[in-house]
Design an enzyme around this catalytic site. Sequence first.
Site, PDB file in Angstrom:
ATOM      1  N   CYS A 189     -22.220  28.875  -2.674  1.00 41.43           N
ATOM      2  CA  CYS A 189     -21.274  27.851  -3.147  1.00 41.43           C
ATOM      3  C   CYS A 189     -21.117  26.684  -2.178  1.00 41.43           C
ATOM      4  CB  CYS A 189     -19.920  28.482  -3.411  1.00 41.43           C
ATOM      5  SG  CYS A 189     -20.003  29.856  -4.555  1.00 41.43           S
ATOM      6  N   ARG A 223     -28.228  34.701  -0.937  1.00 48.25           N
ATOM      7  CA  ARG A 223     -28.760  33.356  -1.196  1.00 48.25           C
ATOM      8  C   ARG A 223     -28.258  32.397  -0.128  1.00 48.25           C
ATOM      9  NH1 ARG A 223     -26.693  32.404  -7.188  1.00 48.25           N
ATOM     10  NH2 ARG A 223     -24.973  33.662  -6.392  1.00 48.25           N
ATOM     11  N   LYS A 239     -12.464  21.067  -8.062  1.00 41.14           N
ATOM     12  CA  LYS A 239     -13.343  22.149  -7.609  1.00 41.14           C
ATOM     13  C   LYS A 239     -14.145  21.730  -6.372  1.00 41.14           C
ATOM     14  CE  LYS A 239     -15.929  25.681  -7.394  1.00 41.14           C
ATOM     15  NZ  LYS A 239     -15.588  27.064  -7.273  1.00 41.14           N
TER      16      LYS A 239
HETATM   17  C1  UGA Z   1     -15.951  30.038  -2.179  1.00 46.28           C
HETATM   18  C2  UGA Z   1     -14.475  29.683  -2.391  1.00 46.28           C
HETATM   19  O1  UGA Z   1     -13.686  30.343  -1.401  1.00 46.28           O
HETATM   20  C3  UGA Z   1     -14.028  30.107  -3.791  1.00 46.28           C
HETATM   21  O2  UGA Z   1     -12.679  29.686  -4.004  1.00 46.28           O
HETATM   22  C4  UGA Z   1     -14.939  29.438  -4.823  1.00 46.28           C
HETATM   23  O3  UGA Z   1     -14.611  29.830  -6.139  1.00 46.28           O
HETATM   24  C5  UGA Z   1     -16.379  29.842  -4.555  1.00 46.28           C
HETATM   25  O4  UGA Z   1     -16.730  29.429  -3.205  1.00 46.28           O
HETATM   26  C6  UGA Z   1     -17.268  29.159  -5.563  1.00 46.28           C
HETATM   27  O5  UGA Z   1     -17.367  27.940  -5.532  1.00 46.28           O
HETATM   28  O6  UGA Z   1     -17.781  29.827  -6.469  1.00 46.28           O
HETATM   29  P1  UGA Z   1     -17.304  32.247  -1.634  1.00 46.28           P
HETATM   30  O7  UGA Z   1     -18.465  31.344  -1.434  1.00 46.28           O
HETATM   31  O8  UGA Z   1     -17.461  33.452  -2.480  1.00 46.28           O
HETATM   32  O9  UGA Z   1     -16.064  31.443  -2.247  1.00 46.28           O
HETATM   33  O10 UGA Z   1     -16.859  32.762  -0.197  1.00 46.28           O
HETATM   34  P2  UGA Z   1     -15.766  32.396   0.881  1.00 46.28           P
HETATM   35  O11 UGA Z   1     -14.930  33.582   1.088  1.00 46.28           O
HETATM   36  O12 UGA Z   1     -15.099  31.126   0.608  1.00 46.28           O
HETATM   37  O13 UGA Z   1     -16.704  32.206   2.173  1.00 46.28           O
HETATM   38  C7  UGA Z   1     -17.676  31.171   2.247  1.00 46.28           C
HETATM   39  C8  UGA Z   1     -18.326  31.173   3.596  1.00 46.28           C
HETATM   40  O14 UGA Z   1     -17.410  30.771   4.624  1.00 46.28           O
HETATM   41  C9  UGA Z   1     -18.837  32.531   4.039  1.00 46.28           C
HETATM   42  O15 UGA Z   1     -20.040  32.367   4.732  1.00 46.28           O
HETATM   43  C10 UGA Z   1     -17.747  33.034   4.944  1.00 46.28           C
HETATM   44  O16 UGA Z   1     -18.176  33.999   5.852  1.00 46.28           O
HETATM   45  C11 UGA Z   1     -17.364  31.738   5.650  1.00 46.28           C
HETATM   46  N1  UGA Z   1     -16.011  31.760   6.233  1.00 46.28           N
HETATM   47  C12 UGA Z   1     -14.921  31.906   5.436  1.00 46.28           C
HETATM   48  C13 UGA Z   1     -15.856  31.570   7.595  1.00 46.28           C
HETATM   49  O17 UGA Z   1     -16.843  31.424   8.345  1.00 46.28           O
HETATM   50  N2  UGA Z   1     -14.595  31.547   8.120  1.00 46.28           N
HETATM   51  C14 UGA Z   1     -13.498  31.691   7.335  1.00 46.28           C
HETATM   52  O18 UGA Z   1     -12.364  31.635   7.895  1.00 46.28           O
HETATM   53  C15 UGA Z   1     -13.652  31.869   5.980  1.00 46.28           C
END
Ligand code: UGA
Length: 469
Positions: A284, A351, A228
């Site tokens: 996360c 958050r 994880k």
């Molecule tokens: C993340 C992981 O993707 C999930 O697999 C995991 O279960 C989750 O954390 C967790 O640990 O509970 P999440 O935080 O919901 O999910 O969101 P993401 O879609 O991963 O995005 C995280 C951050 O990265 C956001 O700020 C998003 O805007 C940014 N991001 C994402 C980018 O700046 N560029 C990208 O190409 C992708």
Amino acid sequence: MNVVCIGSGYVGSVTAAAFAALGHKTTVIDIDQKKVDTLLAKKSPIYEPGLDNLIAEYMGQTLFATTDYEPVRQAEVVFICVGTPSNADGSADLTYIKKAAENIAQHLDPKRFTVIVNKSTVPVGTADLVSSIVEQVSGLRQESHFAVVSNPEFLREGYAVEDVFYPDRIVIGTNNEQARYTIKMLYHNLLQRNHYEAISKLFPFPEKTDAPKATYFETDTKSAEMIKYASNAFLAVKISYINEVARLCETLGANVLDVAKGIGMDSRIGEKFLQVSSGWSGSCFPKDTAEILTTSQKYGSELLVVKAAVESNQKMHLYVVEKIQRRLKTLNGKNIGVLGLTFKPNTDDARKTQASIIIQQLIELGAHVSVHDPQGMEMFRALNPDVPVRYCESPLQAAELADAVVLLTHWEDYLSLNWALMQTKMRSPYILDTRNFLPKDFLIDIGFSYEGLGIDANAFRREPIELAR
Ligand code: UGA
């Protein structure tokens, strides 16, 4: 099967609703009466597309909610889905995990074998910790009366319902045969995609009949716990990397959109998580990178790459402020409209978002900040009570008399704004699109001065090209 989920946050409520939909009798236990009342009223305690539908359909049928731990006595599987916030040093605060373990221990039925599952993101070794708490409090023996399994969650907020029904992989960490068998049975319907036809009408997205089936991966508890953290840290590194590449592209005159596309065409790298932003944030990645870094430092195996990714990410937040400053010269007395407070679209989760850091910095430099978000304003206000921003009913209001508008979150709603009208309301029509998301050519045509990240908006204006055959 008879399932209990402790905690009705982002992980608990989605997990419980999914198991209920897949036919298991599932009870959510939460100490917060308000959240339980919301569930009992057939509503979702969080904003997550499609979750309301599932809860409304199954509450009272296969889904139940209570503040009482009594249902643990009948449960075959108990999921711990409580929060693990960060301590000041970055390590995970396990207070809620320990409390849940104690409460479970007090309600275990000694005549049956119970599988306790850590679904919350917890440091390596937490399954052992939960086992020892349960042994001490209950007087029962692990292996003969219960086992603690690690089953980390990989849901993305905003797409959690989709992810829960169509996961890439299900990771199970245990050395106990009985627990291994029980958990496999629990996931049977999901792995076989049974019931999908019946519940697909509740999905907020079309049924993915062609999606590959999930890989079911069994390992030991510590490796599962590590998977994880290592996954989230890797994704954070990937984003930090493309954001650094974007900054360099800007300096050298390359276009990061094409660069990301070209990199992603290599199947060893893949196209996902190469979208430029003002930095990753949310509940996360910051928490999980901090925990794994702190642990790696404590044990003398520092994850230097992750450390660099965190530093680079902080730099990216500030780069956005620098970019606005470069354009407006001084920020003192300037009006800035901020669109998007959540860390990404389709969630109300505000958050630890990059918005709070960027806004704080803008205010310190003397700017007046007006903000808008389709879902996140309430939470942002509650979490940042001392941050003096003007909360706006509409993006148009946030742009009124603005010297700059900065888009931080790529909400779909922002694509269909009346940009022409917005342009006339601003003091100077400068827009910084930190997600390279908006229709830039259109915005430039109607008079905006447009900037993205890692692109030269004017240099890369594409006219349709007639290809010679
Ligand atoms: C993340 C992981 O993707 C999930 O697999 C995991 O279960 C989750 O954390 C967790 O640990 O509970 P999440 O935080 O919901 O999910 O969101 P993401 O879609 O991963 O995005 C995280 C951050 O990265 C956001 O700020 C998003 O805007 C940014 N991001 C994402 C980018 O700046 N560029 C990208 O190409 C992708």
